[in-house]
Scaffold this motif. Structure first.
Motif, mmCIF file in Angstrom:
data_model
loop_
_atom_site.group_PDB
_atom_site.id
_atom_site.type_symbol
_atom_site.label_atom_id
_atom_site.label_comp_id
_atom_site.label_asym_id
_atom_site.label_seq_id
_atom_site.Cartn_x
_atom_site.Cartn_y
_atom_site.Cartn_z
ATOM 1 N N ARG A 114 1.533 11.784 10.510
ATOM 2 C CA ARG A 114 2.354 12.914 10.536
ATOM 3 C C ARG A 114 3.291 12.761 9.100
ATOM 4 N N MET A 115 3.718 11.823 8.898
ATOM 5 C CA MET A 115 4.682 11.363 7.906
ATOM 6 C C MET A 115 3.972 11.700 6.443
ATOM 7 N N THR A 116 2.542 11.464 6.449
ATOM 8 C CA THR A 116 1.696 11.579 5.242
ATOM 9 C C THR A 116 1.552 12.985 4.916
ATOM 10 N N ARG A 117 1.201 13.524 6.168
ATOM 11 C CA ARG A 117 1.119 15.111 5.969
ATOM 12 C C ARG A 117 2.480 15.864 5.465
ATOM 13 N N PRO A 156 8.377 7.877 1.472
ATOM 14 C CA PRO A 156 8.302 7.868 2.718
ATOM 15 C C PRO A 156 7.643 7.329 3.675
ATOM 16 N N ILE A 157 6.369 7.476 2.983
ATOM 17 C CA ILE A 157 5.160 6.902 3.892
ATOM 18 C C ILE A 157 5.173 5.339 4.168
ATOM 19 N N ILE A 158 5.581 4.794 2.880
ATOM 20 C CA ILE A 158 5.741 3.363 2.823
ATOM 21 C C ILE A 158 7.190 3.011 3.887
ATOM 22 N N THR A 159 8.159 3.793 3.817
ATOM 23 C CA THR A 159 9.263 3.498 4.724
ATOM 24 C C THR A 159 8.738 3.214 6.301
ATOM 25 N N VAL A 160 8.116 4.457 6.542
ATOM 26 C CA VAL A 160 7.495 4.164 7.951
ATOM 27 C C VAL A 160 6.634 3.001 8.391
ATOM 28 N N ILE A 161 5.726 2.870 7.351
ATOM 29 C CA ILE A 161 4.765 1.772 7.528
ATOM 30 C C ILE A 161 5.688 0.321 7.448
ATOM 31 N N LEU A 178 10.890 -3.159 -2.997
ATOM 32 C CA LEU A 178 10.130 -3.310 -4.188
ATOM 33 C C LEU A 178 9.061 -2.160 -4.556
ATOM 34 N N PHE A 179 8.496 -1.930 -3.334
ATOM 35 C CA PHE A 179 7.364 -1.048 -3.448
ATOM 36 C C PHE A 179 7.886 0.276 -4.105
ATOM 37 N N TYR A 180 9.047 0.758 -3.704
ATOM 38 C CA TYR A 180 9.837 1.961 -3.859
ATOM 39 C C TYR A 180 9.875 1.920 -5.473
ATOM 40 N N ALA A 181 10.366 0.639 -6.017
ATOM 41 C CA ALA A 181 10.592 0.671 -7.526
ATOM 42 C C ALA A 181 9.336 0.771 -8.305
ATOM 43 N N LEU A 182 8.227 0.155 -7.844
ATOM 44 C CA LEU A 182 7.108 0.021 -8.505
ATOM 45 C C LEU A 182 6.363 1.694 -8.413
ATOM 46 N N LEU A 183 6.611 2.302 -7.379
ATOM 47 C CA LEU A 183 5.672 3.622 -7.205
ATOM 48 C C LEU A 183 6.482 4.895 -7.826
#
Length: 470
Positions: free
Chosen positions: A350-353, A390-395, A454-459
């Motif tokens: 749902r977050m991905t969509r 936001p997807i990484i946040t949920v994950i 850290l993934f936020y900053a990379l992506l």
């Protein structure tokens, strides 16, 4: 050249910390020996160059120059015009005071500027200390007493190292706060650990002996300090029941929980990401409605009910999969992974969509279309990359919770993980074991959040540039 770069890095780190209201005091405290040595150089340079005396001499020369007379005529004229405009009487004493004050301020600025043009400036401690940081001899000679100071300066001269260090320090304070809060709740709890463990038939002397053995008769602050010291030194002590070593119990149960969490996360990502992308690409279609309906069902199903249905169907009726977990049988992980990953997959889908649909209407997507890029290039290189945050946040949040132990799933499938361990200890209450388990969860969630940031900053380039700007 490398030595010069490292010296400049120390200077940059010092400039960064000086602009922070708290860090400048921290740097002053941890680098007290180095600052004491630097103060000697500062006082020596200040004594050698009496800037105030030079400034007074320059100011005296300007007062006898033509500039003084020119300024006096200008300010007197301004004062008289102002008094005449407001229809006020002229006061010669007040005029002299105001004019002299304005002349002194103007001449002071002129004198300072003339000294600056001749490279004569007031000796400031910050400038002296920065010049010493550029000196390899000074840094090497004060390396041992200034090791902590120089380490902090090197950390703060880089945006990413500064970010990681601050998050680690934040995690440390979170752990301390968690220990204090959980211990306080357990301390004021009306439940009596001695009575629960020894039984109602235990005498008062036996209960008092139990309390003395585990230090429960000590004051609140003493017990709290012992708990904090034990956790920080990785000496979690022994549990009240079975006298087991808590660190050993957590170490033995951690691989099971980690395997279950990672397997469930991989299962959820493999299923949820494609479903979310397809739903966003074919919005308001049959596939979109079908996938989102299934995701809603996945979010609504209680995990314990799903686990029991799986056991009744695949274990008891069909006999395909084992009903309880066994370390030697990898098939015993299939049902727990599916049960634990179902809700996570639904949330990720749902977050991905939603995230992909949100970025599809951004200005940079319209610009990419105007450049003539194909739909696949636009979707993969522009849309999906910006939709990951936001997807990484949920994950990350869900994975941190799973690392803390999915107690319901572990109980249903008889898995000796951390979740079931913490739940079992809460009913005693086994204070050392509960503290260790809760602190472990706090550490796990904090570490996962750090990795997610850290993934936020990379992506996301915008977040990366904002970090550097801050």
């Amino acid at each position: 050249m490398p030595n010069r770069i490292r010296s400049q890095a120390l200077v940059n780190g010092y400039r960064m910390t000086k602009s922070h209201p708290i860090l400048k005091w921290v740097i002053g405290l941890v680098g007290l020996p180095v600052h004491a040595i630097a103060s000697i150089f500062y006082l020596k340079q200040k004594r050698a160059l009496d800037y105030q005396a030079i400034l007074r001499q320059e100011l005296a020369e300007l007062k006898h120059s033509a500039l003084n007379q020119q300024l006096r005529q200008e300010y007197v004229s301004q004062y008289e015009q102002k008094q005449q405009y407001f229809k006020r009487p002229l006061d010669e004493q007040e005029r002299e005071r105001v004019v002299n004050q304005q002349i002194d301020q103007r001449l002071m600025k002129v004198a300072e500027q003339q000294l600056a043009d001749r490279s004569i400036r007031a000796v400031r401690y910050q400038d002296v200390f920065q010049s010493l940081l550029r000196s390899q001899v000074f840094v090497l000679s004060t390396f041992i007493p200034g090791l902590l100071l120089y380490s902090l300066l090197l950390i703060y001269q880089n945006a990413f190292s500064r970010f990681i260090f601050e998050r680690i320090m934040m995690t440390f304070f979170v752990i301390i706060a968690v220990i204090v809060i959980v211990f306080t709740i357990l301390y004021i709890s009306p439940s009596d650990a001695a009575a629960n463990i020894l039984g109602e038939s235990a005498t008062m002397d036996q209960r008092m002996a139990f309390n003395r053995q585990y230090g429960l008769d000590q004051p609140y602050l003493v017990q709290l300090w012992q708990a904090i010291k034990g956790i920080l030194s990785f000496d979690l002590g022994h549990s009240f029941t079975g006298n087991e070593v808590i660190m050993t119990s957590i170490t033995n149960r951690f691989p099971v929980t980690l395997t279950l969490a990672i397997s469930s996360l991989v299962f959820a990502i493999i299923i949820a990401i494609p479903i979310g992308i397809v739903s966003a690409a074919k919005t308001n279609s049959f596939w979109d409605y079908s996938f989102m309906f299934i995701a809603l069902i996945g979010l609504s199903i209680p995990s314990f009910w799903q686990g029991l249905i799986f056991i009744l169907t695949f274990s008891i009726r069909w006999g395909i999969l084992p009903s309880a977990y066994s370390p030697q049988d990898y098939l015993s992980l299939v049902m727990p992974v599916i049960v634990l990953g179902t809700g996570l997959a639904a949330a990720i889908a749902r977050m991905t969509r939603s995230s992909v649909l949100e970025v599809m209407h951004e200005d940079y997507m319209i610009t990419a279309k105007a450049k003539g890029l194909s739909s696949r290039q636009i979707f993969l290189y522009h849309g999906l990359r910006n939709a990951w945050v936001p997807i990484i946040t949920v994950i990350g949040l869900q994975f941190g919770v799973m690392l803390g132990g999915a107690s319901v799933t572990e109980k249903v499938f008889n898995i000796s993980g951390l979740g079931s361990y913490i739940v079992d200890k809460q009913f005693i209450p086994d204070i050392p074991a509960i503290l260790a388990g809760v602190v472990y969860i706090a550490i796990a969630i904090s570490v996962v959040n750090l990795v997610v940031d850290l993934f936020y900053a990379l992506l996301n380039p915008r977040i990366r540039s904002q970090m550097k700007g801050n």
